[in-house]
Design an enzyme around this catalytic site. Structure first.
Site, PDB file in Angstrom:
ATOM      1  N   GLY A 139       0.823  -1.218   0.000  1.00  0.00           N
ATOM      2  CA  GLY A 139       0.000   0.000   0.000  1.00  0.00           C
ATOM      3  C   GLY A 139       0.850   1.259   0.000  1.00  0.00           C
TER       4      GLY A 139
ATOM      5  CD  GLU B 102      -2.094  -6.599   2.876  1.00  0.00           C
ATOM      6  OE1 GLU B 102      -1.545  -5.582   2.430  1.00  0.00           O
ATOM      7  OE2 GLU B 102      -3.311  -6.669   3.077  1.00  0.00           O
TER       8      GLU B 102
HETATM    9  C1  5RP Z   1      -3.567  -3.761   0.899  1.00  0.00           C
HETATM   10  C2  5RP Z   1      -3.862  -3.263   2.256  1.00  0.00           C
HETATM   11  C3  5RP Z   1      -3.306  -1.934   2.629  1.00  0.00           C
HETATM   12  O1  5RP Z   1      -2.520  -2.076   3.751  1.00  0.00           O
HETATM   13  C4  5RP Z   1      -4.436  -0.984   2.908  1.00  0.00           C
HETATM   14  O2  5RP Z   1      -5.265  -0.946   1.750  1.00  0.00           O
HETATM   15  C5  5RP Z   1      -3.944   0.405   3.239  1.00  0.00           C
HETATM   16  O3  5RP Z   1      -3.341   0.983   2.128  1.00  0.00           O
HETATM   17  P1  5RP Z   1      -2.815   2.480   2.113  1.00  0.00           P
HETATM   18  O4  5RP Z   1      -1.608   2.533   2.990  1.00  0.00           O
HETATM   19  O5  5RP Z   1      -2.504   2.729   0.648  1.00  0.00           O
HETATM   20  O6  5RP Z   1      -3.936   3.355   2.599  1.00  0.00           O
HETATM   21  O7  5RP Z   1      -4.518  -3.874   3.060  1.00  0.00           O
HETATM   22  O8  5RP Z   1      -4.200  -4.990   0.649  1.00  0.00           O
END
Ligand code: 5RP
Length: 231
Positions: free
Chosen positions: A32, A107
């Site tokens: 992310g 994750e």
């Molecule tokens: C990806 C995720 C990310 O950690 C989540 O979407 C947060 O992303 P960002 O730091 O871009 O807000 O779970 O699968």
């Protein structure tokens, strides 16, 4: 005085997480836009001589980490020292919604196998009233996907396949985004969704967060939820 934005808060949380990194660690690297700042910081540590190995939770993060000079492992049987990842939502107990980027399956494997799970986020992600404003991502295998969707909806949600079913994860699966409203019992819903055949993983993460670094208005708050697992 520098301008404080959501972006600068993401960066501030990521920089704080770098303080947990030690020479010789085996890391879990999340996915992310917040984690990208963490990988940038790791690149500087590697240049300064800190030795790091890691597993990455997406092809995107793997590429970024390799470019940053971090040795990426494709398999590992021990526990990871430290997993640093972002979140779409985090509640006052450290429960999470993840998978906005579609990397929820990898994750969760990485978080589950880490001694310390550190979540980095800007303060818009912190939900005092509980999880559920952000729709819950559910990774589903393509085979009979609409049967799986119906079974998940029986739990009280409304599910829509991401990008009309054209979003495909790094594992070759689909993602449904499911609206359950405010989730009163995240652990119960996590278990019930996970039990449905056809579900590869659910983006509700309970009982995994060790600490969260939440940055708002340029100030990083440390929230502790559980002790790190001992080596
Ligand atoms: C990806 C995720 C990310 O950690 C989540 O979407 C947060 O992303 P960002 O730091 O871009 O807000 O779970 O699968």
């Amino acid at each position: 005085m520098p301008l404080v934005t959501q972006e600068s808060d993401k960066k501030a949380a990521a920089i704080e997480a770098l303080k947990l990194v030690r020479d010789g660690m085996m890391l879990g690297i999340g996915t992310g836009s917040t984690v990208k700042y963490f990988i940038d910081g790791l690149s500087d540590l590697v240049k300064a001589g800190v030795r790091l190995r890691a597993v990455a939770t997406s092809i995107e993060s793997e590429t970024l980490a390799r470019n940053a000079g971090i040795a990426i492992e494709n398999d590992f049987s021990g526990q990871l020292d430290l997993d640093v990842d972002g979140a779409d939502e985090i509640d006052a107990e450290g429960n999470l919604i993840k998978g906005g980027g579609g990397a929820l399956l990898r994750e969760k494997i990485v978080a589950y196998n880490s001694k310390t799970v550190c979540i980095i986020a800007d303060s818009t992600k912190f939900k005092e009233r509980g999880l559920g404003e952000f729709r819950v991502p559910v990774e589903v295998i393509p085979y009979l996907k609409d049967m799986t969707r119906k079974q998940v909806e029986k739990l009280g949600g409304i599910c829509i396949f991401r990008k009309n079913g054209e979003f495909v994860t790094d594992n070759g699966n689909l993602v449904m985004d499911c609206d359950f409203g405010i989730i009163r019992n995240p652990a119960d819903l996590e278990t019930k969704i996970k039990m449905i055949p056809g579900v590869a993983e659910v983006g509700i993460f309970t009982g995994l967060t060790t600490l969260a670094l939440i940055s708002g208005a340029g100030v990083v708050e440390v929230k502790k939820f559980r002790n790190p697992v001992s080596p």
